[in-house]
Design an enzyme around this catalytic site. Structure first.
Site, PDB file in Angstrom:
ATOM      1  N   VAL A  31      96.191 101.252  38.564  1.00 10.37           N
ATOM      2  CA  VAL A  31      96.566  99.842  38.778  1.00 10.37           C
ATOM      3  C   VAL A  31      97.362  99.689  40.082  1.00 10.37           C
ATOM      4  O   VAL A  31      97.067  98.811  40.902  1.00 10.37           O
ATOM      5  CB  VAL A  31      97.381  99.303  37.572  1.00 10.37           C
ATOM      6  CG1 VAL A  31      97.797  97.853  37.818  1.00 10.37           C
ATOM      7  CG2 VAL A  31      96.562  99.407  36.278  1.00 10.37           C
ATOM      8  N   GLY A  61      90.948  98.400  33.681  1.00  8.76           N
ATOM      9  CA  GLY A  61      90.430  98.786  35.006  1.00  8.76           C
ATOM     10  C   GLY A  61      91.416  98.386  36.090  1.00  8.76           C
ATOM     11  O   GLY A  61      92.195  97.437  35.922  1.00  8.76           O
ATOM     12  N   VAL A  87      98.673  92.435  28.490  1.00  3.18           N
ATOM     13  CA  VAL A  87      97.761  92.112  27.395  1.00  3.18           C
ATOM     14  C   VAL A  87      96.415  91.662  27.952  1.00  3.18           C
ATOM     15  O   VAL A  87      96.319  90.664  28.663  1.00  3.18           O
ATOM     16  CB  VAL A  87      98.329  91.009  26.472  1.00  3.18           C
ATOM     17  CG1 VAL A  87      97.362  90.732  25.329  1.00  3.18           C
ATOM     18  CG2 VAL A  87      99.688  91.420  25.926  1.00  3.18           C
ATOM     19  N   LYS A 130      99.907  95.299  22.097  1.00  6.78           N
ATOM     20  CA  LYS A 130      99.453  93.987  22.577  1.00  6.78           C
ATOM     21  C   LYS A 130      99.553  92.946  21.467  1.00  6.78           C
ATOM     22  O   LYS A 130      99.923  91.796  21.715  1.00  6.78           O
ATOM     23  CB  LYS A 130      98.016  94.099  23.091  1.00  6.78           C
ATOM     24  CG  LYS A 130      97.922  94.935  24.372  1.00  6.78           C
ATOM     25  CD  LYS A 130      96.488  95.339  24.658  1.00  6.78           C
ATOM     26  CE  LYS A 130      96.375  96.125  25.958  1.00  6.78           C
ATOM     27  NZ  LYS A 130      95.077  96.771  26.128  1.00  6.78           N
ATOM     28  N   ARG A 171     103.623 112.122  43.280  1.00  3.63           N
ATOM     29  CA  ARG A 171     103.078 113.143  44.188  1.00  3.63           C
ATOM     30  C   ARG A 171     102.961 112.571  45.598  1.00  3.63           C
ATOM     31  O   ARG A 171     101.956 111.943  45.941  1.00  3.63           O
ATOM     32  CB  ARG A 171     101.717 113.609  43.679  1.00  3.63           C
ATOM     33  CG  ARG A 171     101.861 114.561  42.472  1.00  3.63           C
ATOM     34  CD  ARG A 171     100.526 114.989  41.945  1.00  3.63           C
ATOM     35  NE  ARG A 171      99.760 113.867  41.435  1.00  3.63           N
ATOM     36  CZ  ARG A 171      98.456 113.704  41.580  1.00  3.63           C
ATOM     37  NH1 ARG A 171      97.754 114.578  42.239  1.00  3.63           N
ATOM     38  NH2 ARG A 171      97.852 112.659  41.066  1.00  3.63           N
TER      39      ARG A 171
END
Ligand SMILES: NC(=O)C1=CN([C@@H]2O[C@H](COP(=O)(O)OP(=O)(O)OC[C@H]3O[C@@H](n4cnc5c(N)ncnc54)[C@H](O)[C@@H]3O)[C@@H](O)[C@H]2O)C=CC1
Ligand SMILES: N[C@@H](CC=O)C(=O)O
Ligand code: NA
Length: 430
Positions: A17, A306, A134, A207, A49
């Site tokens: 994200v 996604g 959500v 959620k 990282r």
């Protein structure tokens, strides 16, 4: 008129994200500035990282010291997309204490500690926004909090986990195995860092807690949500569902009781008729039905997981929070004034599909039917298939309480003629 001094944004986490949030902030910088009324500048990116190549992010912005970043004092908005409880919770609290507002996608944290975080935000006069938490890109928090603030929500029913919907859809439509489908969902960036959160229903339960809290103006904690995952759903369950003209979905269901004084929230796999709009929600898509007194039925549909879809919701919140800062206001905080009782699963009333392995001999059906009747559970249909002295009995009930159904199943297990309870599945959406 456009303010020239930029609003400064600290990004915590640059994974699936976070990297998309950074990309959109950079590629849409001019549009975002025009919509907000001031430029927004990525002032720092906390990562684990630092040596990893991150396209479009200047190396001098990258730090491994997230705490120092949120303590800088010149940060307007902290975007938390690390996930998990700690250090996210401490970082968000520190951000408020040092003058920043916060946008987060972290449902696990919001479901567990939302009330406390809202309180800290309120003490410091700052915003806490979490539309991405959500159902990813789907606008749901803001419609419930703002657009439906004048209505009375009675029910929220939806598919709120992309990973499990993706897996169930693959199992149903292609006959794919569970692990194969999970691996694909993980590779596509849908699954949580620990996919147990998805497949065991913890993500959907978080959620559901957030949705129920906002919908019913009542504090609903993660522990208040009944939860069953989808790892036990089998090809045989899909076959039974098909025979009933149904499919199986992992549903989150938040309901106000008929007397209006209590609410329930639950997550479990359920059969729903193929004619129901939720049955055609495919892949990692999510969809949520909201039923309210005045509006009737509303349906929200779209990509629930996604990188880019989730970043869309984060960016929407970022714009809202930046606008609030420029105008010296804050958006709505927690609304829990109704303080309704949150009841347990026993109070839930629904229909059930029960598959029993029984001895194939005279009187068994009557024995089984008697147990249902003794517990006040009315049978809708019974289907029997027998072979070699054994039979499978599929009972579909009328609406009954979960407590009554539990008692029925317990008594059925004690019958000598019942060899086993192969599956119990709730039937929703009729
Ligand atoms: N991936 C998705 O489809 C969706 C994710 N979310 C939520 O968004 C958040 C982020 O999810 P993803 O990006 O998918 O996870 P991710 O695991 O891809 O990214 C998290 C990143 O944070 C970094 N990180 C962890 N601890 C850190 C620390 N102390 N300091 C700096 N960086 C740290 C990790 O190295 C990783 O790169 C989670 O709360 C998740 O539940 C919400 C909706 C959809
Ligand atoms: N892992 C989650 C991501 C979004 O919340 C999902 O699969 O829905
Ligand atoms: Na959303």
């Amino acid at each position: 008129m456009m303010r020239t001094r930029p609003l400064k944004v600290a990004l915590l986490g640059c994974g699936v994200v976070g990297s998309e949030v950074a990309r959109i902030m950079t590629t849409h910088a001019d549009d975002l500035a025009a919509r907000i009324g001031a430029p927004v500048e990525l002032a720092g990116v906390a990562v684990r990282r630092p040596s990893k190549a991150r396209e479009g992010i200047p190396q001098e912005l990258v730090t491994t010291d997230a705490t120092a970043l949120v303590k800088r004092g010149d940060i307007d908005v902290v975007v938390e997309v690390i996930g998990g409880i700690e250090p996210a919770r401490s970082l968000i609290t520190t951000a408020f204490e040092h003058g920043a507002s916060v946008v987060s996608a972290n449902k696990a944290l919001l479901a567990q500690d939302g009330a406390a975080l809202h309180a800290v935000a309120g003490q410091h006069g700052k915003d806490l926004y979490y539309e991405a938490a959500v159902a990813g890109a789907i606008p749901l928090i803001r419609p419930l909090r703002e657009s439906l603030a004048g209505d009375k929500v009675n029910r929220v029913l939806g598919i709120v986990n992309g990973t499990t919907n993706f897996i169930l859809d693959k199992m149903d439509s292609t006959g794919a195995g569970y692990q194969e489908a999970l691996d694909e969902a993980t590779a596509l960036g849908y699954a949580e860092a620990d996919p147990t959160a998805d497949v065991e229903g913890f993500d959907a339960a978080a959620k559901a807690a957030i949705l129920a809290g906002i919908a019913f103006h009542t504090r609903v904690r993660l522990d208040d949500v009944y939860r069953e995952g989808m790892t036990e759903v089998t090809a045989a369950d899909f076959a039974s569902a098909k025979e009933m003209g149904c499919t199986i979905k992992l549903l989150a269901i938040c309901e106000r009781a008929e007397d209006g004084r209590s609410v329930t929230a639950r997550v479990h796999p359920a059969m729903i008729p193929l004619s129901h709009p939720l049955a055609s929600v495919r892949g990692a898509y999510n969809a949520v039905f909201v039923e309210s007194d005045a509006s009737g039925q509303l349906m929200f549909y779209g990509p629930g997981a996604g990188g880019a879809p989730t970043a869309s919701a984060v960016l929407g919140d970022l714009v809202a929070v930046c606008r609030n800062r420029l105008s010296g206001t804050t958006g709505p905080g927690e609304s829990a004034y109704a303080a309704l009782t949150v009841s347990g699963m026993g109070e839930v009333v629904t229909r059930y599909h029960i598959s029993l392995d029984v001895a194939d001999k005279p009187g068994v059906l009557a024995q089984v039917a008697t147990v249902f009747a003794e517990h006040g559970v009315s049978i809708d249909t019974v289907r029997q298939q027998g072979k070699d002295g054994e039979a499978s009995l599929v009972v579909v009930t009328h609406r009954a309480s979960d407590a009554a159904l539990g008692g029925t199943v317990e008594a059925l297990r004690k019958l000598d003629t019942v060899r086993g309870v192969a599956s119990i599945m709730r039937v929703e959406g009729e």
